[in-house]
Design a protein around this motif. Structure first.
Motif, PDB file in Angstrom:
ATOM      1  N   ARG A  99      -1.681  24.002 -23.096  1.00  0.00           N
ATOM      2  CA  ARG A  99      -3.355  25.293 -23.724  1.00  0.00           C
ATOM      3  C   ARG A  99      -3.296  26.627 -23.395  1.00  0.00           C
ATOM      4  O   ARG A  99      -1.930  27.023 -22.249  1.00  0.00           O
ATOM      5  CB  ARG A  99      -4.327  24.362 -22.079  1.00  0.00           C
ATOM      6  CG  ARG A  99      -4.581  23.146 -22.238  1.00  0.00           C
ATOM      7  CD  ARG A  99      -5.898  22.507 -22.883  1.00  0.00           C
ATOM      8  NE  ARG A  99      -5.691  21.014 -22.563  1.00  0.00           N
ATOM      9  CZ  ARG A  99      -6.512  20.342 -22.966  1.00  0.00           C
ATOM     10  NH1 ARG A  99      -6.826  20.700 -24.295  1.00  0.00           N
ATOM     11  NH2 ARG A  99      -6.821  19.355 -23.138  1.00  0.00           N
ATOM     12  N   ASP A 111      -5.211  30.016 -24.330  1.00  0.00           N
ATOM     13  CA  ASP A 111      -6.547  31.072 -24.530  1.00  0.00           C
ATOM     14  C   ASP A 111      -6.920  31.700 -25.165  1.00  0.00           C
ATOM     15  O   ASP A 111      -6.407  31.657 -26.006  1.00  0.00           O
ATOM     16  CB  ASP A 111      -6.812  32.011 -22.370  1.00  0.00           C
ATOM     17  CG  ASP A 111      -5.610  32.708 -23.400  1.00  0.00           C
ATOM     18  OD1 ASP A 111      -4.985  33.477 -24.503  1.00  0.00           O
ATOM     19  OD2 ASP A 111      -5.596  33.662 -22.257  1.00  0.00           O
ATOM     20  N   VAL A 133      -0.481  31.060 -22.819  1.00  0.00           N
ATOM     21  CA  VAL A 133      -0.223  29.873 -22.531  1.00  0.00           C
ATOM     22  C   VAL A 133      -1.297  29.731 -21.239  1.00  0.00           C
ATOM     23  O   VAL A 133      -0.543  30.801 -20.079  1.00  0.00           O
ATOM     24  CB  VAL A 133       0.982  29.466 -22.109  1.00  0.00           C
ATOM     25  CG1 VAL A 133       1.200  28.194 -21.186  1.00  0.00           C
ATOM     26  CG2 VAL A 133       1.678  29.048 -23.455  1.00  0.00           C
ATOM     27  N   THR A 134      -1.966  28.588 -20.373  1.00  0.00           N
ATOM     28  CA  THR A 134      -2.584  29.178 -19.016  1.00  0.00           C
ATOM     29  C   THR A 134      -2.679  27.707 -18.895  1.00  0.00           C
ATOM     30  O   THR A 134      -2.630  27.701 -17.426  1.00  0.00           O
ATOM     31  CB  THR A 134      -4.587  29.017 -19.580  1.00  0.00           C
ATOM     32  OG1 THR A 134      -4.423  27.672 -20.452  1.00  0.00           O
ATOM     33  CG2 THR A 134      -5.250  30.188 -20.318  1.00  0.00           C
ATOM     34  N   ARG A 135      -1.952  26.726 -19.409  1.00  0.00           N
ATOM     35  CA  ARG A 135      -1.756  24.883 -18.329  1.00  0.00           C
ATOM     36  C   ARG A 135      -0.694  24.497 -19.327  1.00  0.00           C
ATOM     37  O   ARG A 135      -0.311  24.921 -20.667  1.00  0.00           O
ATOM     38  CB  ARG A 135      -3.039  24.058 -18.424  1.00  0.00           C
ATOM     39  CG  ARG A 135      -4.182  24.744 -17.809  1.00  0.00           C
ATOM     40  CD  ARG A 135      -4.252  24.494 -16.463  1.00  0.00           C
ATOM     41  NE  ARG A 135      -5.224  24.892 -15.623  1.00  0.00           N
ATOM     42  CZ  ARG A 135      -4.845  25.250 -14.093  1.00  0.00           C
ATOM     43  NH1 ARG A 135      -4.171  25.703 -13.668  1.00  0.00           N
ATOM     44  NH2 ARG A 135      -6.158  25.654 -13.633  1.00  0.00           N
ATOM     45  N   ALA A 176       1.156  20.816 -19.690  1.00  0.00           N
ATOM     46  CA  ALA A 176       1.062  19.033 -19.803  1.00  0.00           C
ATOM     47  C   ALA A 176       2.179  18.712 -19.094  1.00  0.00           C
ATOM     48  O   ALA A 176       3.359  18.347 -19.573  1.00  0.00           O
ATOM     49  CB  ALA A 176       0.327  18.074 -20.530  1.00  0.00           C
ATOM     50  N   ALA A 208       0.741  23.617 -28.618  1.00  0.00           N
ATOM     51  CA  ALA A 208      -0.885  23.794 -27.643  1.00  0.00           C
ATOM     52  C   ALA A 208      -1.244  22.191 -28.356  1.00  0.00           C
ATOM     53  O   ALA A 208      -1.418  21.983 -29.261  1.00  0.00           O
ATOM     54  CB  ALA A 208      -1.598  25.187 -28.765  1.00  0.00           C
ATOM     55  N   MET A 234      -5.065  20.185 -28.287  1.00  0.00           N
ATOM     56  CA  MET A 234      -6.552  21.545 -28.256  1.00  0.00           C
ATOM     57  C   MET A 234      -7.853  19.979 -27.562  1.00  0.00           C
ATOM     58  O   MET A 234      -8.973  20.725 -27.549  1.00  0.00           O
ATOM     59  CB  MET A 234      -7.569  21.692 -29.499  1.00  0.00           C
ATOM     60  CG  MET A 234      -6.066  22.773 -29.749  1.00  0.00           C
ATOM     61  SD  MET A 234      -5.474  24.027 -29.498  1.00  0.00           S
ATOM     62  CE  MET A 234      -7.538  24.970 -29.623  1.00  0.00           C
ATOM     63  N   ASP A 244      -8.956  16.243 -26.110  1.00  0.00           N
ATOM     64  CA  ASP A 244      -8.986  15.197 -24.764  1.00  0.00           C
ATOM     65  C   ASP A 244      -7.714  14.443 -24.830  1.00  0.00           C
ATOM     66  O   ASP A 244      -7.266  13.948 -25.404  1.00  0.00           O
ATOM     67  CB  ASP A 244     -10.408  14.427 -25.408  1.00  0.00           C
ATOM     68  CG  ASP A 244     -10.056  13.836 -23.380  1.00  0.00           C
ATOM     69  OD1 ASP A 244      -9.658  14.342 -22.607  1.00  0.00           O
ATOM     70  OD2 ASP A 244     -10.501  12.514 -23.561  1.00  0.00           O
ATOM     71  N   CYS A 245      -6.985  14.650 -23.698  1.00  0.00           N
ATOM     72  CA  CYS A 245      -5.249  14.437 -23.066  1.00  0.00           C
ATOM     73  C   CYS A 245      -5.680  13.040 -22.194  1.00  0.00           C
ATOM     74  O   CYS A 245      -5.563  13.740 -21.040  1.00  0.00           O
ATOM     75  CB  CYS A 245      -4.590  15.156 -22.857  1.00  0.00           C
ATOM     76  SG  CYS A 245      -3.982  16.273 -24.101  1.00  0.00           S
ATOM     77  N   TRP A 256      -2.508  19.077 -15.586  1.00  0.00           N
ATOM     78  CA  TRP A 256      -2.702  20.038 -15.712  1.00  0.00           C
ATOM     79  C   TRP A 256      -1.700  20.671 -15.069  1.00  0.00           C
ATOM     80  O   TRP A 256      -2.639  21.410 -13.959  1.00  0.00           O
ATOM     81  CB  TRP A 256      -3.859  20.305 -17.006  1.00  0.00           C
ATOM     82  CG  TRP A 256      -3.471  20.126 -18.170  1.00  0.00           C
ATOM     83  CD1 TRP A 256      -4.274  18.215 -18.347  1.00  0.00           C
ATOM     84  CD2 TRP A 256      -3.358  20.015 -19.568  1.00  0.00           C
ATOM     85  NE1 TRP A 256      -4.090  17.929 -19.907  1.00  0.00           N
ATOM     86  CE2 TRP A 256      -4.249  18.984 -20.352  1.00  0.00           C
ATOM     87  CE3 TRP A 256      -2.654  20.873 -19.585  1.00  0.00           C
ATOM     88  CZ2 TRP A 256      -3.515  19.124 -21.929  1.00  0.00           C
ATOM     89  CZ3 TRP A 256      -1.943  20.673 -20.988  1.00  0.00           C
ATOM     90  CH2 TRP A 256      -2.592  19.413 -22.095  1.00  0.00           C
TER      91      TRP A 256
END
Length: 180
Positions: free
Chosen positions: A37, A39, A44-46, A48, A130, A132, A134-135, A146
């Motif tokens: 993910r 911003d 990169v903020t997260r 998976a 990236a 975007m 719903d996972c 995450w």
């Protein structure tokens, strides 16, 4: 077939016996994707990580990955594996012309490279992708987490990731400028 997007890949599936035989004789091409993910600035903020059980009964964190099919474009293989592992609405942002951040060569013999796969000699193209949407964990994944880049670095150093996935995550972190 005039349009290359209509090329048949499903007829190229190998039976379990054929795949085992091929794995004994030649390297198999894979792709691995480190789903992230980002911003508004593209930072990169997260990251998976999928929780999976292995053939020996162990459990560990992994990134998305799998084989490239005969006559399949790399971009299509990435999209297929992301959908198979994260669900149909993960909405990956795969570049039109993807370039790997690393090439990982897995050997059945431990210690040849940092990558080990007891089943085969495999070559994997590694990407950061990236997502975007719903996972949700799919197929054989038990859970999806995450984590921050700091948490991912810590988990990879403590050996909480299956096989060589910790090395793949550390390479991805280094690629985005995160100190590992």
């Amino acid at each position: 077939m005039d349009d290359l997007t209509d090329v048949e890949t499903t007829a190229a599936w190998l039976s379990r016996e054929e795949l085992d035989s091929a794995r004994e004789r030649l390297p198999i091409l894979y792709v691995h994707a480190v789903p992230v993910r980002v911003d508004d600035r593209g930072i990169v903020t997260r990251i998976a990580l999928l929780l999976r059980a292995d053939d020996e009964g162990g459990i560990g964190q992994e990134v998305v990955g799998g084989r490239v099919l005969y006559h399949e474009k790399i971009r299509d293989a990435l999209a297929r594996h992301i959908e198979n592992d994260l669900g149909p609405v993960a909405l990956p942002r795969i570049p039109v012309s993807p370039h790997p951040i690393a090439v990982a060569q897995f050997f059945p013999t431990p210690g040849v490279t940092p990558y080990h796969d007891p089943r085969q000699h495999a070559v994997s193209l590694v990407y950061i992708v990236a997502v975007m949407g719903d996972c949700r964990p799919q197929q054989d994944a038990l859970d999806l987490s995450w984590v921050t880049p700091e948490e991912a670095a810590d988990m990879s150093m403590r050996g909480e990731m299956s096989g060589s996935h910790g090395v793949l995550v550390r390479q991805a972190l280094a690629h985005i400028g995160f100190p590992v």
